[in-house]
Design a protein around this motif. Structure first.
Motif, PDB file in Angstrom:
ATOM      1  N   TRP A 181       0.637  -1.873   0.054  1.00 58.70           N
ATOM      2  CA  TRP A 181      -0.106   0.101   0.154  1.00 58.70           C
ATOM      3  C   TRP A 181       1.145   1.180   0.216  1.00 58.70           C
ATOM      4  O   TRP A 181       0.675   2.266  -0.815  1.00 58.70           O
ATOM      5  N   ALA A 182       2.096   1.331   0.610  1.00 54.78           N
ATOM      6  CA  ALA A 182       2.840   2.608   0.701  1.00 54.78           C
ATOM      7  C   ALA A 182       3.765   2.825  -0.438  1.00 54.78           C
ATOM      8  O   ALA A 182       3.479   3.677  -1.008  1.00 54.78           O
ATOM      9  N   VAL A 183       3.584   1.479  -1.340  1.00 51.91           N
ATOM     10  CA  VAL A 183       4.153   1.873  -2.494  1.00 51.91           C
ATOM     11  C   VAL A 183       3.299   1.959  -3.341  1.00 51.91           C
ATOM     12  O   VAL A 183       4.036   3.009  -4.527  1.00 51.91           O
ATOM     13  N   THR A 184       2.334   1.987  -3.720  1.00 50.60           N
ATOM     14  CA  THR A 184       1.365   2.529  -4.071  1.00 50.60           C
ATOM     15  C   THR A 184       0.910   3.481  -3.620  1.00 50.60           C
ATOM     16  O   THR A 184       0.402   4.328  -5.007  1.00 50.60           O
ATOM     17  N   MET A 185       0.737   4.099  -2.676  1.00 46.51           N
ATOM     18  CA  MET A 185       0.456   5.797  -2.455  1.00 46.51           C
ATOM     19  C   MET A 185       2.163   6.775  -2.649  1.00 46.51           C
ATOM     20  O   MET A 185       1.726   7.334  -2.185  1.00 46.51           O
ATOM     21  N   ASP A 186       2.415   5.340  -3.146  1.00 46.43           N
ATOM     22  CA  ASP A 186       4.983   6.586  -3.368  1.00 46.43           C
ATOM     23  C   ASP A 186       4.660   6.907  -2.052  1.00 46.43           C
ATOM     24  O   ASP A 186       5.661   8.211  -1.807  1.00 46.43           O
ATOM     25  N   LEU A 187       4.360   6.425  -0.949  1.00 47.58           N
ATOM     26  CA  LEU A 187       5.076   6.358   0.297  1.00 47.58           C
ATOM     27  C   LEU A 187       6.611   6.306   0.053  1.00 47.58           C
ATOM     28  O   LEU A 187       7.729   6.611   1.561  1.00 47.58           O
ATOM     29  N   ILE A 188       7.402   4.989  -0.189  1.00 49.35           N
ATOM     30  CA  ILE A 188       8.586   4.452  -0.399  1.00 49.35           C
ATOM     31  C   ILE A 188       8.215   3.784  -1.987  1.00 49.35           C
ATOM     32  O   ILE A 188       7.331   3.565  -2.746  1.00 49.35           O
ATOM     33  N   PRO A 189       9.603   3.342  -2.435  1.00 43.87           N
ATOM     34  CA  PRO A 189       9.972   2.819  -3.844  1.00 43.87           C
ATOM     35  C   PRO A 189       9.611   1.628  -4.348  1.00 43.87           C
ATOM     36  O   PRO A 189       9.381   1.005  -5.338  1.00 43.87           O
ATOM     37  N   THR A 190      10.201   0.587  -2.354  1.00 46.83           N
ATOM     38  CA  THR A 190       9.812  -0.550  -3.284  1.00 46.83           C
ATOM     39  C   THR A 190       9.103  -1.287  -1.931  1.00 46.83           C
ATOM     40  O   THR A 190       9.309  -0.941  -0.939  1.00 46.83           O
ATOM     41  N   ASN A 191       9.410  -2.488  -2.217  1.00 50.26           N
ATOM     42  CA  ASN A 191       8.596  -3.592  -0.599  1.00 50.26           C
ATOM     43  C   ASN A 191       9.838  -4.409  -0.344  1.00 50.26           C
ATOM     44  O   ASN A 191       9.408  -5.081  -1.126  1.00 50.26           O
ATOM     45  N   PRO A 192      10.028  -4.120   0.367  1.00 47.15           N
ATOM     46  CA  PRO A 192      11.262  -5.315   0.825  1.00 47.15           C
ATOM     47  C   PRO A 192      11.261  -5.854   1.311  1.00 47.15           C
ATOM     48  O   PRO A 192      11.397  -7.931   1.633  1.00 47.15           O
ATOM     49  N   ALA A 193       9.634  -6.313   1.822  1.00 45.56           N
ATOM     50  CA  ALA A 193       8.479  -7.593   2.297  1.00 45.56           C
ATOM     51  C   ALA A 193       8.428  -8.295   0.721  1.00 45.56           C
ATOM     52  O   ALA A 193       8.379  -9.827   1.278  1.00 45.56           O
ATOM     53  N   ARG A 194       8.437  -8.459  -0.073  1.00 43.83           N
ATOM     54  CA  ARG A 194       8.526  -8.932  -1.465  1.00 43.83           C
ATOM     55  C   ARG A 194       9.574 -10.410  -1.880  1.00 43.83           C
ATOM     56  O   ARG A 194       9.291 -10.614  -2.653  1.00 43.83           O
ATOM     57  N   LYS A 195      10.679  -9.732  -1.349  1.00 40.85           N
ATOM     58  CA  LYS A 195      12.111  -9.987  -1.685  1.00 40.85           C
ATOM     59  C   LYS A 195      12.739 -11.061  -0.789  1.00 40.85           C
ATOM     60  O   LYS A 195      13.180 -11.817  -0.107  1.00 40.85           O
ATOM     61  N   VAL A 196      11.057 -11.197   0.410  1.00 41.85           N
ATOM     62  CA  VAL A 196      11.504 -12.665   1.495  1.00 41.85           C
ATOM     63  C   VAL A 196      10.089 -13.240   1.242  1.00 41.85           C
ATOM     64  O   VAL A 196       9.097 -12.476   1.604  1.00 41.85           O
ATOM     65  N   SER A 197      10.781 -14.247   1.639  1.00 41.91           N
ATOM     66  CA  SER A 197      10.032 -15.861   1.852  1.00 41.91           C
ATOM     67  C   SER A 197       8.705 -15.714   3.153  1.00 41.91           C
ATOM     68  O   SER A 197       9.184 -15.818   3.718  1.00 41.91           O
ATOM     69  N   LYS A 198       7.054 -16.244   2.549  1.00 36.70           N
ATOM     70  CA  LYS A 198       6.419 -15.883   3.934  1.00 36.70           C
ATOM     71  C   LYS A 198       6.521 -17.238   4.315  1.00 36.70           C
ATOM     72  O   LYS A 198       6.614 -18.601   4.176  1.00 36.70           O
TER      73      LYS A 198
END
Length: 390
Positions: A151-168
């Motif tokens: 959501w923060a990426v979509t709202m232009d608050l941060i450039p990328t989501n670091p959690a996307r690089k980690v497996s749940k």
């Protein structure tokens, strides 16, 4: 319409006549709004995609407000994400769950700047949770964190989501516990000696969720048509109890009741009247069907505690859950040939497909019947569809 330029993004690489790959990153000038593009050629598509992603991140960091990146903490993002969730029709119990699970994130690195959070930090959080909490808790925390940062990426608050690089974290598949008819009969017989016997009977025979049963009002029961309408769910404990709409749109439903359950509920209504007389001024008038000796609705946690007591009294496995009564009824309905559509409607599921996915184990005999029927037809043997009248 806003004149704010669009954010940078990596376009799909283009294969050139030479066989090389052209990487492309599109961005818009913050001052003029003019579209621009960065390009570079590589020997492979993989190299082109990697460069484009890296350049997109660099451009986003310059495109975003420097002040935002220098002051935005993880707690800021979580607070804003929760505020956005509150604007949507989300059940209060769901929001409470979000808040509770996100405490793990806040404790780990809530005060740190989002730009400083690395995939390694997130991986350490997941590893820590694996030692102190259930796999399901770890997976839920990971899902919420990923969603908030997306959501923060979509709202232009941060450039990328670091959690996307980690497996749940992975959750081992829990085998569904299905009580046999004999188990259910014995359990209800033992439960007859317990104050909450009517509640156990209601859940077992109707296949409703625990919260739906606890949120039941007497006005929801129509004695003339022998039906009950599920309109709300009671969740939480103590002062944090609250009513909410059922789990899904399909969960609001009117169900036919068997005669035996109607008798049980009428007997319970008489008991409730006796409780009112005994409690006198201590009685709290409420519309609930299932109440304590003072007339107040039951806490979900207290109900679970009493159910465990019934299990011990009947020498049943103590890992059985109240929800397993619902599973048992659904399984036996399907195994008895009740239409999956009818079962899905009674359970309040969003779709028949979901019901079949959850309770596929209840239909193995129908698979065998269908196979034999088709084989007989193809071989020209005289037979009939097992589901057709003879």
């Amino acid at each position: 319409m806003s004149s704010r330029p669009k954010e940078p993004h990596a376009a799909a690489p283009r294969k050139l006549p030479s066989g090389r790959w052209q990487a492309r990153v599109t961005y818009w000038d913050r001052e003029t709004g003019q579209r621009k593009e960065l390009t570079r050629t590589f020997a492979t598509e993989r190299e082109a995609k990697k460069w484009a992603r890296e350049e997109e991140v660099k451009l986003r960091e310059t495109w975003l407000s420097p002040q935002t990146l220098l002051t935005l903490t993880v707690n800021n993002v979580l607070d804003q994400w929760l505020d956005a969730k509150r604007l949507k029709p989300v059940a209060r119990s769901t929001l409470e769950s979000y808040i509770g699970h996100l405490r793990h994130v806040r404790q780990a690195f809530g005060n740190q700047l989002v730009k400083d959070i690395s995939p390694s930090d997130i991986q350490k959080l997941y590893a820590s949770l694996s030692h102190t909490h259930s796999p399901r808790t770890g997976q839920y925390v990971a899902t919420l964190l990923r969603s908030a940062l997306d959501w923060a990426v979509t709202m232009d608050l941060i450039p990328t989501n670091p959690a996307r690089k980690v497996s749940k974290p992975q959750v081992p598949r829990r085998e569904m516990i299905v009580l046999t008819p004999e188990d259910a009969t014995k359990l209800l017989r033992v439960a007859q000696q317990h104050r909450l016997y009517a509640l156990w009977w209601f859940i077992a025979l109707m296949g409703v969720r625990k919260g739906e049963a606890l949120g039941l009002y007497w006005e929801d029961i129509d004695w003339n048509t022998k039906t009950v309408t599920i309109r709300r769910t009671l969740s939480g404990s103590g002062r944090r109890r609250y009513l909410s709409a059922p789990k899904t749109h399909h969960s609001t439903r009117t169900l036919a009741m068997p005669d035996i359950l109607i008798q049980v509920l009428k007997q319970w209504k008489e008991q409730q009247q006796k409780d009112r007389i005994i409690a006198q001024t201590n009685w709290v008038e409420t519309p609930y069907v299932f109440t304590t000796k003072r007339g107040t609705p039951w806490d979900a946690s207290a109900v679970t505690h009493h159910f465990k007591r019934v299990l011990r009294q009947g020498d049943f496995p103590t890992h059985w859950r109240i929800h397993d009564l619902r599973h048992a009824m659904a399984t036996h309905w399907l195994a008895s040939g009740i239409s999956p559509k009818v079962v899905s409607e009674r359970l309040g599921h969003a779709s028949v497909a979901f019901t079949l996915q959850v309770y596929a184990h209840a239909l193995p005999h129908q698979q065998a019947e269908a196979a034999e029927y088709m084989a007989a037809r193809l071989l020209g043997r005289s037979t009939h569809d097992p589901h057709e009248p003879t």
